[in-house]
Write an enzyme that holds these catalytic residues in place. Sequence first.
Site, PDB file in Angstrom:
ATOM      1  N   CYS A  60       7.471  -5.966  -4.865  1.00 14.74           N
ATOM      2  CA  CYS A  60       8.579  -6.855  -5.398  1.00 14.74           C
ATOM      3  C   CYS A  60       8.346  -7.723  -6.268  1.00 14.74           C
ATOM      4  O   CYS A  60       6.999  -8.352  -6.250  1.00 14.74           O
ATOM      5  CB  CYS A  60       9.326  -7.495  -4.177  1.00 14.74           C
ATOM      6  SG  CYS A  60       9.831  -6.487  -2.822  1.00 14.74           S
ATOM      7  N   ARG A  89       4.596  -3.882 -11.517  1.00 16.36           N
ATOM      8  CA  ARG A  89       3.878  -4.185 -10.350  1.00 16.36           C
ATOM      9  C   ARG A  89       4.613  -2.866  -9.378  1.00 16.36           C
ATOM     10  O   ARG A  89       3.869  -2.751  -8.356  1.00 16.36           O
ATOM     11  CB  ARG A  89       4.453  -5.467  -9.643  1.00 16.36           C
ATOM     12  CG  ARG A  89       4.259  -6.491 -10.147  1.00 16.36           C
ATOM     13  CD  ARG A  89       4.905  -7.758  -9.933  1.00 16.36           C
ATOM     14  NE  ARG A  89       4.994  -8.457  -8.757  1.00 16.36           N
ATOM     15  CZ  ARG A  89       4.119  -9.266  -8.212  1.00 16.36           C
ATOM     16  NH1 ARG A  89       3.336  -9.760  -8.842  1.00 16.36           N
ATOM     17  NH2 ARG A  89       4.297  -9.472  -6.824  1.00 16.36           N
ATOM     18  N   TRP A 140      10.621  -3.228  -4.060  1.00 18.79           N
ATOM     19  CA  TRP A 140      10.155  -1.967  -3.630  1.00 18.79           C
ATOM     20  C   TRP A 140      10.279  -1.945  -2.242  1.00 18.79           C
ATOM     21  O   TRP A 140      10.055  -2.677  -1.536  1.00 18.79           O
ATOM     22  CB  TRP A 140       8.487  -2.232  -3.800  1.00 18.79           C
ATOM     23  CG  TRP A 140       7.436  -1.112  -3.994  1.00 18.79           C
ATOM     24  CD1 TRP A 140       7.429  -0.467  -5.091  1.00 18.79           C
ATOM     25  CD2 TRP A 140       6.786  -0.442  -3.057  1.00 18.79           C
ATOM     26  NE1 TRP A 140       6.597   0.788  -4.797  1.00 18.79           N
ATOM     27  CE2 TRP A 140       6.183   0.677  -3.795  1.00 18.79           C
ATOM     28  CE3 TRP A 140       6.595  -0.835  -1.652  1.00 18.79           C
ATOM     29  CZ2 TRP A 140       5.259   1.503  -2.765  1.00 18.79           C
ATOM     30  CZ3 TRP A 140       5.584   0.015  -0.969  1.00 18.79           C
ATOM     31  CH2 TRP A 140       5.164   0.958  -1.593  1.00 18.79           C
ATOM     32  N   ASN A 171      10.105 -11.874  -1.577  1.00 18.05           N
ATOM     33  CA  ASN A 171       9.067 -10.930  -1.473  1.00 18.05           C
ATOM     34  C   ASN A 171       8.176 -11.138  -0.143  1.00 18.05           C
ATOM     35  O   ASN A 171       8.393 -12.255   0.002  1.00 18.05           O
ATOM     36  CB  ASN A 171       8.141 -11.295  -2.773  1.00 18.05           C
ATOM     37  CG  ASN A 171       8.290 -10.930  -3.948  1.00 18.05           C
ATOM     38  OD1 ASN A 171       9.632 -10.524  -4.198  1.00 18.05           O
ATOM     39  ND2 ASN A 171       7.598 -11.258  -5.058  1.00 18.05           N
ATOM     40  N   GLY A 172       7.872 -10.096   0.373  1.00 15.45           N
ATOM     41  CA  GLY A 172       7.036 -10.154   1.625  1.00 15.45           C
ATOM     42  C   GLY A 172       7.951  -9.501   2.856  1.00 15.45           C
ATOM     43  O   GLY A 172       9.006  -8.908   2.414  1.00 15.45           O
ATOM     44  N   THR A 210      -9.871   0.988  -6.035  1.00 13.01           N
ATOM     45  CA  THR A 210     -10.562   0.647  -7.208  1.00 13.01           C
ATOM     46  C   THR A 210     -11.632  -0.274  -6.947  1.00 13.01           C
ATOM     47  O   THR A 210     -12.539  -0.602  -7.278  1.00 13.01           O
ATOM     48  CB  THR A 210      -9.972   0.763  -8.624  1.00 13.01           C
ATOM     49  OG1 THR A 210      -9.303   1.957  -8.777  1.00 13.01           O
ATOM     50  CG2 THR A 210     -10.697   0.071  -9.711  1.00 13.01           C
ATOM     51  N   SER A 247     -10.549  -7.841  -5.198  1.00 16.83           N
ATOM     52  CA  SER A 247      -9.263  -7.538  -5.465  1.00 16.83           C
ATOM     53  C   SER A 247      -8.757  -8.050  -6.763  1.00 16.83           C
ATOM     54  O   SER A 247      -8.893  -9.138  -7.106  1.00 16.83           O
ATOM     55  CB  SER A 247      -8.284  -8.016  -4.474  1.00 16.83           C
ATOM     56  OG  SER A 247      -7.107  -7.978  -4.681  1.00 16.83           O
ATOM     57  N   SER A 263      -5.792  -7.828  -7.830  1.00 11.72           N
ATOM     58  CA  SER A 263      -4.812  -8.734  -7.862  1.00 11.72           C
ATOM     59  C   SER A 263      -4.878 -10.171  -6.969  1.00 11.72           C
ATOM     60  O   SER A 263      -4.246 -11.160  -7.214  1.00 11.72           O
ATOM     61  CB  SER A 263      -3.466  -7.921  -7.320  1.00 11.72           C
ATOM     62  OG  SER A 263      -3.788  -7.564  -6.014  1.00 11.72           O
ATOM     63  N   GLU A 306     -14.337   6.761  -8.324  1.00  9.61           N
ATOM     64  CA  GLU A 306     -13.383   6.153  -9.146  1.00  9.61           C
ATOM     65  C   GLU A 306     -12.757   7.172 -10.073  1.00  9.61           C
ATOM     66  O   GLU A 306     -11.454   7.078 -10.476  1.00  9.61           O
ATOM     67  CB  GLU A 306     -14.033   5.024  -9.759  1.00  9.61           C
ATOM     68  CG  GLU A 306     -13.348   4.234 -10.703  1.00  9.61           C
ATOM     69  CD  GLU A 306     -11.975   3.722 -10.245  1.00  9.61           C
ATOM     70  OE1 GLU A 306     -11.685   3.734  -8.864  1.00  9.61           O
ATOM     71  OE2 GLU A 306     -11.215   3.346 -11.022  1.00  9.61           O
ATOM     72  N   LYS A 329      -8.949   8.101 -10.337  1.00 13.35           N
ATOM     73  CA  LYS A 329      -8.038   7.951 -11.577  1.00 13.35           C
ATOM     74  C   LYS A 329      -7.254   9.112 -12.080  1.00 13.35           C
ATOM     75  O   LYS A 329      -5.919   9.273 -12.011  1.00 13.35           O
ATOM     76  CB  LYS A 329      -8.823   7.723 -12.986  1.00 13.35           C
ATOM     77  CG  LYS A 329      -9.541   6.152 -12.848  1.00 13.35           C
ATOM     78  CD  LYS A 329      -8.392   5.079 -13.381  1.00 13.35           C
ATOM     79  CE  LYS A 329      -7.803   4.653 -11.890  1.00 13.35           C
ATOM     80  NZ  LYS A 329      -8.421   3.577 -11.290  1.00 13.35           N
ATOM     81  N   GLU A 358      -4.353   9.747  -9.132  1.00 12.35           N
ATOM     82  CA  GLU A 358      -3.143   8.860  -9.231  1.00 12.35           C
ATOM     83  C   GLU A 358      -2.483   8.684 -10.606  1.00 12.35           C
ATOM     84  O   GLU A 358      -1.079   8.515 -10.438  1.00 12.35           O
ATOM     85  CB  GLU A 358      -3.450   7.016  -9.058  1.00 12.35           C
ATOM     86  CG  GLU A 358      -4.281   6.578 -10.095  1.00 12.35           C
ATOM     87  CD  GLU A 358      -4.531   5.171  -9.776  1.00 12.35           C
ATOM     88  OE1 GLU A 358      -3.707   4.307  -9.060  1.00 12.35           O
ATOM     89  OE2 GLU A 358      -5.751   4.636  -9.953  1.00 12.35           O
ATOM     90  N   HIS A 413     -23.551  20.712   2.214  1.00 11.55           N
ATOM     91  CA  HIS A 413     -23.112  20.272   3.700  1.00 11.55           C
ATOM     92  C   HIS A 413     -21.768  20.682   3.760  1.00 11.55           C
ATOM     93  O   HIS A 413     -21.129  19.996   4.679  1.00 11.55           O
ATOM     94  CB  HIS A 413     -23.543  18.749   4.334  1.00 11.55           C
ATOM     95  CG  HIS A 413     -24.979  18.570   4.053  1.00 11.55           C
ATOM     96  ND1 HIS A 413     -25.900  19.328   4.893  1.00 11.55           N
ATOM     97  CD2 HIS A 413     -25.490  17.988   3.518  1.00 11.55           C
ATOM     98  CE1 HIS A 413     -26.929  18.793   4.378  1.00 11.55           C
ATOM     99  NE2 HIS A 413     -26.909  17.951   3.649  1.00 11.55           N
ATOM    100  N   LYS A 438       1.327  -1.973  -8.423  1.00  6.65           N
ATOM    101  CA  LYS A 438       0.232  -2.382  -8.826  1.00  6.65           C
ATOM    102  C   LYS A 438      -0.333  -3.366  -7.754  1.00  6.65           C
ATOM    103  O   LYS A 438      -1.660  -3.163  -7.447  1.00  6.65           O
ATOM    104  CB  LYS A 438       0.731  -3.340 -10.178  1.00  6.65           C
ATOM    105  CG  LYS A 438      -0.355  -3.686 -10.790  1.00  6.65           C
ATOM    106  CD  LYS A 438      -1.313  -3.223 -11.414  1.00  6.65           C
ATOM    107  CE  LYS A 438      -2.915  -3.688 -11.957  1.00  6.65           C
ATOM    108  NZ  LYS A 438      -3.963  -2.642 -12.346  1.00  6.65           N
TER     109      LYS A 438
HETATM  110  O1  M6R Z   1      -5.508  -5.608  -6.446  1.00  2.81           O
HETATM  111  P1  M6R Z   1      -6.577  -4.860  -5.789  1.00  2.81           P
HETATM  112  O2  M6R Z   1      -7.640  -4.703  -6.423  1.00  2.81           O
HETATM  113  O3  M6R Z   1      -6.656  -5.589  -4.397  1.00  2.81           O
HETATM  114  O4  M6R Z   1      -5.845  -3.246  -5.586  1.00  2.81           O
HETATM  115  C1  M6R Z   1      -6.514  -2.489  -4.795  1.00  2.81           C
HETATM  116  C2  M6R Z   1      -6.032  -0.966  -4.748  1.00  2.81           C
HETATM  117  O5  M6R Z   1      -4.793  -0.919  -4.622  1.00  2.81           O
HETATM  118  C3  M6R Z   1      -5.904  -0.734  -6.378  1.00  2.81           C
HETATM  119  O6  M6R Z   1      -7.317  -0.485  -6.779  1.00  2.81           O
HETATM  120  C4  M6R Z   1      -5.705   0.680  -6.557  1.00  2.81           C
HETATM  121  O7  M6R Z   1      -6.454   1.811  -5.936  1.00  2.81           O
HETATM  122  C5  M6R Z   1      -5.273   1.098  -8.102  1.00  2.81           C
HETATM  123  N1  M6R Z   1      -4.187   1.604  -8.449  1.00  2.81           N
HETATM  124  C6  M6R Z   1      -6.332   2.057  -8.306  1.00  2.81           C
HETATM  125  O8  M6R Z   1      -6.295   2.179  -9.757  1.00  2.81           O
END
Ligand code: M6R
Length: 675
Positions: A2, A33, A104, A131-132, A368, A413, A415, A546, A550, A553, A569, A670
Amino acid sequence: MCGIFAYLNYNVARERRYIMEVLFNGLRRLEYRGYDSSGIAIDNDLSSAAGEGERPYASALPLVFRQEGKIESLVRSVYSEVDAMGLDLEKSFMVHAGIAHTRWATHGVPSPRNSHPQSSGSWDEFLVVHNGIITNYEVLKETLIRHGFTFESDTDTEVIPKLAKFVFDQARGGDQSVTFSQVVIEVIRQLEGAYALIFKSSHYPNELIACRRGSTLILGVKGLTDEKSYAASFGDVKTLTADGQPKELFFSSDLCAIVEHTKNYLAIEDNEVVHLKDGSVSVLKFDYSKEKPASVQRALSVLEMEVEQIKKGNYDHFMQKEIHEQPHSLTTTMRGRLRDKSVVLGGLKDHLKTIRHSRRIIFVGCGTSYNAALAARPFLEELSGIPVTMELASDLLDRKGPIYREDTAVFVSQSGETADTLLALEYALSNGALCVGITNTVGSTLARKTHCGVHINAGCEIGVASTKAYTSQIVVITIMALAIGADSISTQSRRESIINSLSDLPDKVREVLRLDNEMKDLAESLMQMQSLLVFGRGYNYATALEGALKVKEVALTHSEGMLAGEMKHGPLALVDETLPIIVIATRDACFSQQQSVIQQLHARKGRLIVMCSSGDAASVCSGGSCRLIEVPLVADCLQPVINIIPLQLLAYHLTVLRGYDVDQPRNLAKSVTTQ
Ligand code: M6R
Ligand code: UD1
């Protein structure tokens, strides 16, 4: 997830069309987002409001528009409704308060009735964007239903405006005059859970109230006479009194929606209630244990972000722009942090001693960000001599894994708002660990709740797929390892050589970006694949995870990153002539093991794509046919920064070729702000 945006113009004439466009544009900035519906509320005209005779109050009725799907569909529907109503778009307002939201879905399917603003009922006396998640909404809803309220949505949010009306009516019934902030504070006393909220009410025309607990909310302040002198003279929110000066005020859950209007901002803190009225801003701090909130003084900060960061420029997609921006983003990440033979991290220097004495360093993150920490882990282990463990935030919470006072927990993180990571942070804080944050977002919850940390300064990342933040996170953790290990003489020459390599890194990234067309070619050849395996080990196990993430996703193709050491294995059973397999075999201590992996895959006629260091083509692919991706060689611990870039480009081109949404992949957001 959101997003919130609000706009209040004071003592400056703004036409209705302009106000609507500011709100729509705010929503467009929040689009990245992730969302599934959106809405706005603006003011009607007193004279043209329908059913005026029955209205319980004198001011203009608000107009609420909500729509499922893309923002452009909201925009179209608003203009056509406004047209049908005969509303004057050129009408000018000297003061006006508008609110907007991208939703969202969590409680209830995406639909206009579940979108925000949510309303107190007929006449829309109180409107709220949220939001929340309100965790006690069911009990509040039951109580309100007993008091005669009827609910129209499936959302948790709807209890908030209805509670506001209930509080307002109770006070009015008792003939008391009640201010907007008193109503809101009484409402939030009843709320449990996490929220960022904006209230708009026709009982308090041209006022807005914002408050938060656990969810980001920013106030942007723009003085219209002379922005620079305004910033200087109004550095302090307490001086933002009713001076009659024209100004524009913005609320948003995201700095990206504010930067094009002003750089003067205030990151609202938990339990603060910010009231905009008559051109003044007042900040009240709310405390459950006290009857009355205290008035607080807060200083405005100046945003270090350029408008260009939130625009695509000459690129087709944000993901593409952000991949190509990496020489620059890495430069800003390292700016001021590398000396000749040492490193400086302003945010950690006072805590290095504690970190060096910790029993264990625990990395916590999701997606990521977790992978970035995994990529940098071997170097941190090497330089610190401290055991370094890895935790996916959700798994740590599920297990309630042990964390001790003697631990340093590092939360990674982009974000700074990921719910799982923040809950894991609460958990580590309550267990007494030193909590360090690594984030891209100044003012984020992670940055504020950790004891200390490092901003990665990669610039605003808009594509849902994280690219430039990943490489900046690796670099920051590498610099952190250098800082932690700085007291050891035995590793001095190793440290100096890594510092030199860091300085060269942006140029090497420029070099690897030249593989763009080659990766497009490779993507064309892989267009029809159903599945992809990526094998890595050592520093590049994370690259395999990673790279596969990519492709998964954005290109919506099954792909798995695997530890090459595990190949025999289980995964080897999958190998045939059709399944594409990428093997990362750049030069490092694991090179000979990777050569042996390639031989074994050749022996089973695997469809191989090998990533190797420039000049190694002949030696890595001697035993059979394979496609090569040759990348520049850098220091072993920095090689993951280089190696991920062709895989980012591959994922990007696959997505474009398949015709999928690059920047907002299906079902993803996001910032994952709910569990
Ligand atoms: O904002 P953050 O780094 O905490 O987000 C963590 C994951 O949600 C984020 O890295 C997600 O895996 C991405 N969409 C990867 O590209
Ligand atoms: C800081 C300034 C930077 C300035 C530089 C000059 C900020 C945000 N950064 O950068 O503009 O150019 O000084 O010396 O004003 N923190 C946390 N948790 C986190 C991230 C950071 O607590 O997750 C804290 C740090 O411990 C530090 C502060 O936030 O106290 C700023 O961190 P950072 O921006 O990394 O510090 P500098 O690089 O020194």
